[in-house]
Design a protein around this motif. Structure first.
Motif, PDB file in Angstrom:
ATOM      1  N   LEU A 191       0.895  -1.272  -0.031  1.00 44.08           N
ATOM      2  CA  LEU A 191       0.093   0.066   0.067  1.00 44.08           C
ATOM      3  C   LEU A 191       0.884   1.288   0.057  1.00 44.08           C
ATOM      4  O   LEU A 191       0.550   2.268  -0.660  1.00 44.08           O
ATOM      5  N   THR A 192       1.801   0.990   0.803  1.00 44.59           N
ATOM      6  CA  THR A 192       2.942   2.350   0.789  1.00 44.59           C
ATOM      7  C   THR A 192       3.496   2.588  -0.454  1.00 44.59           C
ATOM      8  O   THR A 192       3.684   3.674  -0.905  1.00 44.59           O
ATOM      9  N   MET A 193       3.983   1.506  -1.203  1.00 44.01           N
ATOM     10  CA  MET A 193       4.473   1.776  -2.703  1.00 44.01           C
ATOM     11  C   MET A 193       3.528   2.241  -3.418  1.00 44.01           C
ATOM     12  O   MET A 193       3.573   3.052  -4.308  1.00 44.01           O
ATOM     13  N   ALA A 194       2.139   1.767  -3.307  1.00 47.02           N
ATOM     14  CA  ALA A 194       1.129   2.126  -4.311  1.00 47.02           C
ATOM     15  C   ALA A 194       0.869   3.752  -3.933  1.00 47.02           C
ATOM     16  O   ALA A 194       1.002   4.564  -5.144  1.00 47.02           O
ATOM     17  N   GLY A 195       1.060   4.316  -2.661  1.00 48.96           N
ATOM     18  CA  GLY A 195       1.055   5.667  -2.439  1.00 48.96           C
ATOM     19  C   GLY A 195       2.191   6.386  -3.358  1.00 48.96           C
ATOM     20  O   GLY A 195       1.812   7.526  -3.748  1.00 48.96           O
ATOM     21  N   GLY A 196       3.525   5.721  -3.022  1.00 52.58           N
ATOM     22  CA  GLY A 196       4.374   6.429  -3.709  1.00 52.58           C
ATOM     23  C   GLY A 196       4.201   6.407  -5.265  1.00 52.58           C
ATOM     24  O   GLY A 196       4.397   7.562  -5.835  1.00 52.58           O
ATOM     25  N   PHE A 197       3.650   5.673  -5.753  1.00 55.08           N
ATOM     26  CA  PHE A 197       3.419   5.653  -7.231  1.00 55.08           C
ATOM     27  C   PHE A 197       2.358   6.631  -7.800  1.00 55.08           C
ATOM     28  O   PHE A 197       2.598   7.359  -8.541  1.00 55.08           O
ATOM     29  N   THR A 198       1.221   6.714  -6.838  1.00 56.15           N
ATOM     30  CA  THR A 198       0.198   7.537  -7.052  1.00 56.15           C
ATOM     31  C   THR A 198       0.678   8.845  -6.982  1.00 56.15           C
ATOM     32  O   THR A 198       0.326   9.735  -7.837  1.00 56.15           O
ATOM     33  N   ALA A 256       3.663  13.677 -12.255  1.00 61.53           N
ATOM     34  CA  ALA A 256       4.152  13.558 -13.578  1.00 61.53           C
ATOM     35  C   ALA A 256       2.730  14.318 -14.490  1.00 61.53           C
ATOM     36  O   ALA A 256       3.275  15.083 -15.375  1.00 61.53           O
ATOM     37  N   TYR A 257       1.649  14.146 -14.084  1.00 61.33           N
ATOM     38  CA  TYR A 257       0.601  14.831 -14.734  1.00 61.33           C
ATOM     39  C   TYR A 257       0.849  16.310 -14.675  1.00 61.33           C
ATOM     40  O   TYR A 257       0.875  16.939 -15.766  1.00 61.33           O
ATOM     41  N   GLU A 258       1.362  16.976 -13.532  1.00 61.90           N
ATOM     42  CA  GLU A 258       1.375  18.446 -13.248  1.00 61.90           C
ATOM     43  C   GLU A 258       2.482  18.707 -14.114  1.00 61.90           C
ATOM     44  O   GLU A 258       2.342  19.678 -14.699  1.00 61.90           O
ATOM     45  N   TYR A 259       3.874  18.049 -14.158  1.00 63.06           N
ATOM     46  CA  TYR A 259       4.826  18.342 -14.906  1.00 63.06           C
ATOM     47  C   TYR A 259       4.465  18.617 -16.451  1.00 63.06           C
ATOM     48  O   TYR A 259       4.739  19.313 -17.131  1.00 63.06           O
ATOM     49  N   ALA A 260       3.609  17.612 -16.901  1.00 60.12           N
ATOM     50  CA  ALA A 260       3.187  17.482 -18.146  1.00 60.12           C
ATOM     51  C   ALA A 260       2.568  18.738 -18.627  1.00 60.12           C
ATOM     52  O   ALA A 260       2.620  19.325 -19.550  1.00 60.12           O
ATOM     53  N   GLU A 261       1.353  19.267 -17.649  1.00 56.87           N
ATOM     54  CA  GLU A 261       0.618  20.258 -17.817  1.00 56.87           C
ATOM     55  C   GLU A 261       1.548  21.396 -17.955  1.00 56.87           C
ATOM     56  O   GLU A 261       1.377  22.497 -18.943  1.00 56.87           O
ATOM     57  N   LYS A 262       2.622  21.446 -17.030  1.00 59.34           N
ATOM     58  CA  LYS A 262       3.512  22.856 -17.161  1.00 59.34           C
ATOM     59  C   LYS A 262       4.234  22.750 -18.314  1.00 59.34           C
ATOM     60  O   LYS A 262       4.395  23.903 -18.942  1.00 59.34           O
ATOM     61  N   TYR A 263       4.650  21.524 -18.710  1.00 59.44           N
ATOM     62  CA  TYR A 263       5.359  21.757 -19.977  1.00 59.44           C
ATOM     63  C   TYR A 263       4.535  22.031 -21.161  1.00 59.44           C
ATOM     64  O   TYR A 263       4.971  22.939 -21.965  1.00 59.44           O
ATOM     65  N   ARG A 264       3.376  21.590 -21.301  1.00 61.55           N
ATOM     66  CA  ARG A 264       2.274  22.084 -22.317  1.00 61.55           C
ATOM     67  C   ARG A 264       2.057  23.465 -22.372  1.00 61.55           C
ATOM     68  O   ARG A 264       1.826  24.141 -23.184  1.00 61.55           O
ATOM     69  N   GLU A 265       2.054  23.897 -21.194  1.00 61.21           N
ATOM     70  CA  GLU A 265       1.939  25.582 -20.833  1.00 61.21           C
ATOM     71  C   GLU A 265       3.103  26.343 -20.910  1.00 61.21           C
ATOM     72  O   GLU A 265       2.896  27.534 -21.053  1.00 61.21           O
TER      73      GLU A 265
END
Lengths: 567, 287
Positions: free
Chosen positions: B112-119, B125-134
């Motif tokens: 579960l802890t690892m799952a938390g880390g991955f989430t 990563a999604y945020e970074y992608a957004e910033k990259y797109r903008e």
């Protein structure tokens, strides 16, 4: 192999001769993968001595260049002067990050710390080996960057030089990042060892003073080095990704780099000098055959220097647009460092007073240390004063000051420690007359090299230039002659030490009459350090050792029973 | 000791893991723990350089931070905070179940802890992608595509419905819940000292005036990527360490007599959590 009353051995153990740590196993693999702190210490010693040799040869190149005002090696402008920049940059980087920082704490410290403490090893032997390999990989990266395109920014990597330079700054900085982590893990290891692995009876105030000094050093290593780590990381990110933190063209602030850099690099000066002071404390009491004067003051002054050392970094930025109030505060704090340093010097002198001083080679180095470090310290106070610093900033006065502290202090004490523990490390004695000769020559040569630099600095000769005004030439020639004499002294040293390694007389257990625990085990010690659990008493009680001419060694006297003492 | 714990063999396990230079397992455990705390102190100091850079640049250029921080997605930040806090809980559970010798619970809580880390990493990563797109990047790469997305500057101040797929939007919790988006229009510090704001300071949420873009906004995004990037690297290292723990757990290495590695990784994960607890308000919330 003789054993002392201090380390009682069972009958079976003394029947079978115990192999020492050097001979325990002989394969190269057993050295490279060893977890024995003594072997790791020896490997650190070999690599840092190699680095010292390279750094020293670069220094000889610098001194040769400065024989004539227009430069003897690099002359004619642009590209040649850039090569000169590369030479002094490499000299600085090698000497600071690969020699001074790891040499005493990691090489001498690794070998002696568990022995002085009475422990079997450091707390984390695998981490210890890992930090050794971090050190090696850092050195390899640094060599690689030098081969590909040597850095020409000065050892301080100031922005914007380090941002604009077209040399391999990233590789070099990555190498130093690894060296830094090696230093952090060594410090961490030593702190835990001193806290948790003291044997029964070894209370804090029974620890030999070298351990107090190492403890203070380790605190600095753990608390200051991460900051240079992140600073170098920022510099890498700056060059690779153009993040703009230190680049004023992108809104960043180059002076922030200087703050970050000196927040580590000033305390790093104490990483170099504190263990050196610890070595000197050990040598002076042993060769005076007299208990150390002011034990607690020496111990606490190490911690005081470590703590004050954290709040003086601003004195490197007196002329860099820092506010006058900050300048004054940093200047005051800088003066404060002189107090615990002087406490140490006075206690050493008081220890020697009415002692039975034995002027063996290590003691000569300790005495040289006191003289040279005092000059270095006083010139430091001159530079810490605002009005004089504005004049002397970036002149040869600064160069001479930090060579008096770093070389005259840290390296000279290291050499003292090397000679002091050489019999314990190698099991061999070196030639005493040659040792004294090399030490004397080095002392004279050192002063010939750097005292003229104090004078030309006061005359205003700026540092880091490939050329200079003709009126400084006579000083520069004297300085260069001194540098060549130093080379002769070091080659002599290498000669008799190598000779001792193969042909030297076998070292007895306690050749100098030391009272700390490492002298109660054989020379060289067995892999497990002590055959049995060492018994710890109050340190520096010289009534407990006496010279036994039959074996040419000091031996431990049986303690006088209490009943007899009373009468 | 509870019945679930088998005391049998614990003594041997403890001895098996005792290194030659320690006298007792307790001494070894205490040494390891002190070493781990010291290491974590160096981790804090590593981040402290970046916190220091943040403070210095915020003090020097408050207008950059006020302007740029509104482009961070506080909602993602909040979700990530909750994810990390939960994983901190499951990690603590892992340490506890190692101490009490409940292997199944240990495995589940590590997973579960690892799952938390991955989430956490995925959202980041999604945020970074957004910033990259903008084009909201650092240094010379800063090239905001705000104009194309919103020709009308004043529109920034209008209530915005969240639409994650529609180009750049100033996302925050207020926008999400349908309230008017608040944008500070406090003038840059160059006009007057901070704190001496004009009397006609607009009420929260009522501002309609667009905020002019100050110079050197890229500095904020440089610091944002540095701090969150270094933190994410630590999350990745944490996940690797937990994989190692998982393998050792399956091999029956841990029990009441020997659980030091689980304990130490737990401490490490606590520091990773804690650093984020500072990063989230400093970067996402403070205007």
């Amino acid at each position: 192999m003789t054993t002392t009353a201090v380390a009682p051995v069972s009958a079976e153990a003394s029947a079978a001769p115990v192999k020492n740590y050097l001979k325990q196993t002989t394969t190269i693999r057993s050295w490279l993968l060893t977890l024995d702190h003594k072997r790791i210490g020896v490997m650190y010693l070999i690599i840092s001595l190699l680095a010292f040799f390279i750094g020293g040869m670069l220094a000889e190149v610098i001194r040769t260049q400065l024989l004539t005002p227009s430069g003897l090696i690099f002359h004619g402008g642009g590209a040649a002067y850039r090569q000169y920049n590369q030479v002094f940059t490499l000299h600085g980087i090698i000497m600071v990050f690969m020699v001074l920082v790891p040499m005493t704490p990691a090489a001498i410290g690794n070998f002696t710390l568990p022995l002085l403490l009475g422990a079997k090893d450091v707390a984390f032997p695998r981490l210890n080996l890992f930090s050794f390999y971090l050190y090696v990989s850092g050195a390899v990266l640094a060599i690689l960057s030098t081969v590909l395109g040597a850095v020409d920014t000065g050892w301080t990597f100031y922005a914007p030089y380090s941002i604009d330079s077209n040399s391999y700054v990233v590789l070099m900085v990555a190498g130093i990042f690894l060296l830094g982590f090696s230093s952090i893990f060594t410090g961490l290891n030593f702190i835990v060892t001193i806290h948790k692995l003291r044997p029964r009876g070894m209370t804090w105030f029974r620890m030999p003073l070298f351990l107090w000094a190492t403890y203070a050093t380790s605190i600095i290593q753990v608390a200051a080095t991460p900051v240079i780590g992140v600073t170098l990381l920022l510099l890498i990110v700056e060059r690779v990704m153009g993040i703009g933190i230190f680049n004023s063209a992108l809104g960043g602030d180059p002076v922030l780099f200087q703050h970050f850099f000196w927040f580590y690099s000033h305390p790093a000066v104490y990483i170099m000098i504190l263990p050196a002071m610890g070595i000197v404390s050990e040598i002076i009491t042993t060769f005076s055959h007299k208990t150390i004067f002011g034990y607690r003051f020496i111990a606490m002054s190490s911690l005081a220097i470590a703590l004050i050392g954290f709040v003086v970094w601003g004195h490197h930025l007196f002329v860099n647009g820092q506010s006058a109030e900050l300048d004054a505060i940093f200047s005051f704090l800088t003066f404060l460092v002189a107090i615990p340093s002087a406490v140490k010097v006075f206690n050493w002198l008081a220890t020697m007073y009415k002692g039975a001083i034995d002027l063996k080679t290590p003691m000569l180095y300790a005495l040289s240390f006191i003289v040279l470090f005092t000059i270095g310290g006083f010139t430091g106070v001159v530079l810490g004063a605002l009005s004089t610093d504005v004049v002397l900033h970036d002149t040869y006065f600064v160069v001479a000051h930090f060579h008096y502290v770093m070389f005259g202090g840290a390296i000279i004490a290291f050499l003292g420690g090397l000679h002091y523990w050489w019999p314990k490390m190698t099991g061999r004695m070196y030639s005493e007359p040659w040792g004294k000769f090399a030490c004397g020559l080095l002392f004279i040569a050192f002063n010939l090299t750097f005292f003229p630099q104090l004078v030309v600095g006061a005359h205003g000769m700026p540092r880091r230039y490939a050329t200079y005004l003709p009126e400084y030439q006579s000083y520069m020639v004297v300085s260069t002659i001194g540098a060549y004499l130093q080379l002769i002294a070091f080659l002599t040293m290498a000669g008799y030490l190598l000779h001792s390694l193969f042909r030297g007389a076998k070292a007895p257990e306690n050749p100098w009459g030391g009272t700390t625990l490492e002298w109660t085990t054989s020379s060289p010690p067995p892999t497990e350090n002590f055959l049995g659990t060492p018994e710890v008493d109050v340190p520096y009680d010289y009534s407990l050792v006496e010279y036994d001419p039959a074996i040419g060694s000091y031996i431990r006297k049986e303690p006088v029973p209490f009943a007899e003492q009373a009468h | 000791m509870s019945e679930a714990v088998s005391v049998f063999g614990q003594e041997e396990i403890a001895r098996k893991h005792l290194a030659h230079h320690f006298d007792t397992p307790q001494q070894q455990f205490d040494s390891g723990k002190l070493g781990m705390w010291l290491f974590l102190a160096t981790e804090f100091l590593l981040f402290s350089g970046l916190f220091c850079a943040y403070s210095v640049y915020r003090a020097l250029n408050p207008e950059i931070f006020r302007y740029a921080s509104q482009y961070l997605d506080a909602q993602s930040g909040l979700i990530n905070t909750l994810v990390l806090l939960t994983s901190g809980f499951t990690m603590a559970l892992a340490v506890r179940s190692a101490q009490t010798g409940r292997k199944a619970v240990l495995i589940v809580s590590l997973l579960l802890t690892m799952a938390g880390g991955f989430t956490f990493l995925a959202i980041h990563a999604y945020e970074y992608a957004e910033k990259y797109r903008e084009g909201l990047l650092w240094g010379t790469l800063y090239n905001p595509k705000l104009q194309e997305a919103q020709p009308d500057q004043a529109a920034i101040a209008k209530p915005v419905k969240v639409n994650l797929n529609a180009g750049w939007k100033p996302l925050n919790l207020m926008a999400q819940s349908g309230y008017a988006v608040s944008h500070s229009n406090i003038a840059p510090a160059a006009i007057g000292p901070a704190g001496v704001a004009p009397a006609q300071r607009p009420q929260f949420g009522t501002s309609t005036a667009p905020m002019p873009q100050p110079a050197n906004v890229q500095l904020f995004f440089g610091i944002y990527f540095l701090m969150t990037g270094l933190h994410s690297i630590h999350v990745i290292v944490g996940i690797i360490l937990m994989t190692w723990l998982l393998i050792r757990t399956i091999k029956n290495d841990f029990g009441p007599a020997y659980y030091a590695p689980v304990d130490f990784v737990g401490l490490y994960w606590g520091v990773v959590d804690m650093v984020w607890m500072f990063l989230f308000p400093l970067l996402y919330l403070i205007r």
